[in-house]
Design an enzyme around this catalytic site. Structure first.
Site: not given
Ligand code: FMN
Length: 408
Positions: A213, A282, A292, A311-312, A331, A349
């Protein structure tokens, strides 16, 4: 370019060592950060670098002699420190460490160090051969300096100008600037251990391709630096970035979300604060190939299948139930309805603090706007560079830790 030393008045002391060649670069970097730099050199230092160079870079008269008639009242050792915010001796020789340990006043630099007002901090950056650094007399003198509240910056280990290898190498100018800036920050996290994640993760498709990302890691690295500046012991678990590690921060490099999860869980015990800044994938590719993938003419493109990553933040938050630690900060980057999603996400959370930023505009940028959600509502930290915001966030966290400590 930040101006973290704007308005600060510094005395930069140079003593007799080869690392004087780095002092020119250091002086320039301090001036660039907005500091006013007054250079004072020992006689030995003038054998290693010319006073003219230091004068040209600092823009101020360089003093080398306590009998210098240019000071109107001949009291340079008093005058030069009265308006100073800090004295940095860099490089600091073994001999000068000895002098400081004994309160010697036999040249201008040693005299002004002893004559400095108590609020003027003294920092020294040792630079010497490894045997000199490890000599028992030097060790005793360094311990005395620490006891006297003099801050010792470094030294580092590595190859030395004398051809030997080991501890004694002076920190690099940019590291010294970082340390000096840190010395002016309030130590609101002193004695706290803080674990932070930063950067993107990378989920392999095959050995040469993957899904990642746009997170640059800048915000997480800024938070790590700000926590360290505030006196915390900081561990940074980082996805792939090209950023330098903030000085004094312990960094663990990982690639995938699973590796980040495992690294965090291995370090979480004993932490006071966990701040999950990383943009963690995710999903991972469940059918990643060991080899490859080859493009086949007329053939169908590969079909990727995805599996959900752990989910850390939830895993860390799950460890807090017994001890109440670590204090968890998440965050969230949302593309719309941040206010609504931020508050809801914090509750979902089950964490005390959630920091929202409007993604993806923030990714890779030097500036950001963040919103801090807690059980009482939200606080907007207006647009600023990421280090400024990180420092504000650290003080928001410290305030809440303080309240927590009062309650328990
Ligand atoms: C070529 C040369 C290199 C030196 N390098 C260092 C050094 O890196 N660190 C150090 O502590 N002393 C070094 N010394 C010894 C100091 O210069 C010497 O102890 C001197 O008296 C220090 O004076 P000062 O502390 O007043 O500056 C070196 C000496 C020479 C001749």
């Amino acid at each position: 370019m930040s101006m973290d030393l704007k308005g600060k008045k510094l005395v930069l002391g140079l003593t007799g060592g080869v690392a004087c060649y780095k002092a020119a670069e250091l002086c320039r970097a301090l001036v660039k950060q907005g500091a006013s730099v007054q250079v004072v050199m020992t006689e030995a230092a003038t054998h290693f670098i010319g006073a003219v160079t230091m004068q040209a870079l600092s823009g101020h008269t360089v003093y080398t002699d306590q009998w210098d008639p240019r000071v109107a009242n001949n009291m340079a050792h008093i005058d030069l420190t009265r308006s100073a915010d800090a004295i940095l001796v860099s490089p600091c020789s073994a001999d000068f460490i000895r002098k400081l340990a004994h309160g010697a006043c036999d040249d201008l630099l040693s005299t002004l160090c002893v004559a400095r007002p108590r609020h003027v901090s003294l920092l020294v950056a040792p630079a010497m051969n490894v045997e000199m650094w490890e000599n028992p007399a030097t060790r005793r003198n360094v311990a005395q300096l620490r006891e006297d509240g003099i801050q010792i910056l470094g030294p580092d280990a590595g190859s030395q100008a004398c051809g030997e290898t080991g501890f004694g190498r002076m920190l690099e100018p940019d590291e010294l600037v970082e340390e000096l800036i840190a010395s002016f920050q309030h130590k609101v996290l002193a004695g706290r251990r803080v674990l932070i994640t930063a950067g993107p993760t990378f989920e392999p498709i095959d050995p040469v391709r993957g899904i990642t990302n746009l997170s640059s890691g800048k915000m997480g690295y800024a938070v790590a630096r700000a926590a360290r500046e505030a006196g915390a012991d900081v561990t940074l678990v980082s996805g792939p970035t090209s950023l330098p590690t903030p000085h004094g921060v312990r960094r663990v490099d990982v690639l995938t979300a699973q590796q980040m999860h495992d690294a965090v869980m291995a370090k979480v015990e004993g932490q006071h604060v966990f701040i999950g800044v990383a943009a963690v994938a995710d999903w991972r590719v469940a059918n990643a190939s060991d080899q490859k993938l080859k493009k086949q003419d007329g053939g169908a493109p590969p079909q990727l299948e995805f599996a959900q990553n752990a989910d850390i933040l939830a895993s860390v938050a799950g460890t807090t139930s017994l001890s109440g630690w670590p204090y968890c900060v998440g965050f969230a980057a949302e593309s719309e309805n941040l206010m609504e999603f931020g508050a809801a996400k914090r509750e979902r959370k089950g964490i005390p603090l959630l920091v929202g930023n409007i993604g993806p505009q923030t990714f890779g940028q030097d500036d950001n706007t963040i919103i801090v959600f807690d059980e009482n509502g939200h606080t907007v930290l207006p647009r600023a560079d990421k280090l400024t915001l990180a420092r504000q966030l650290v003080s928001e966290i410290a305030k809440r830790l303080e309240q927590r400590s009062l309650l328990t």
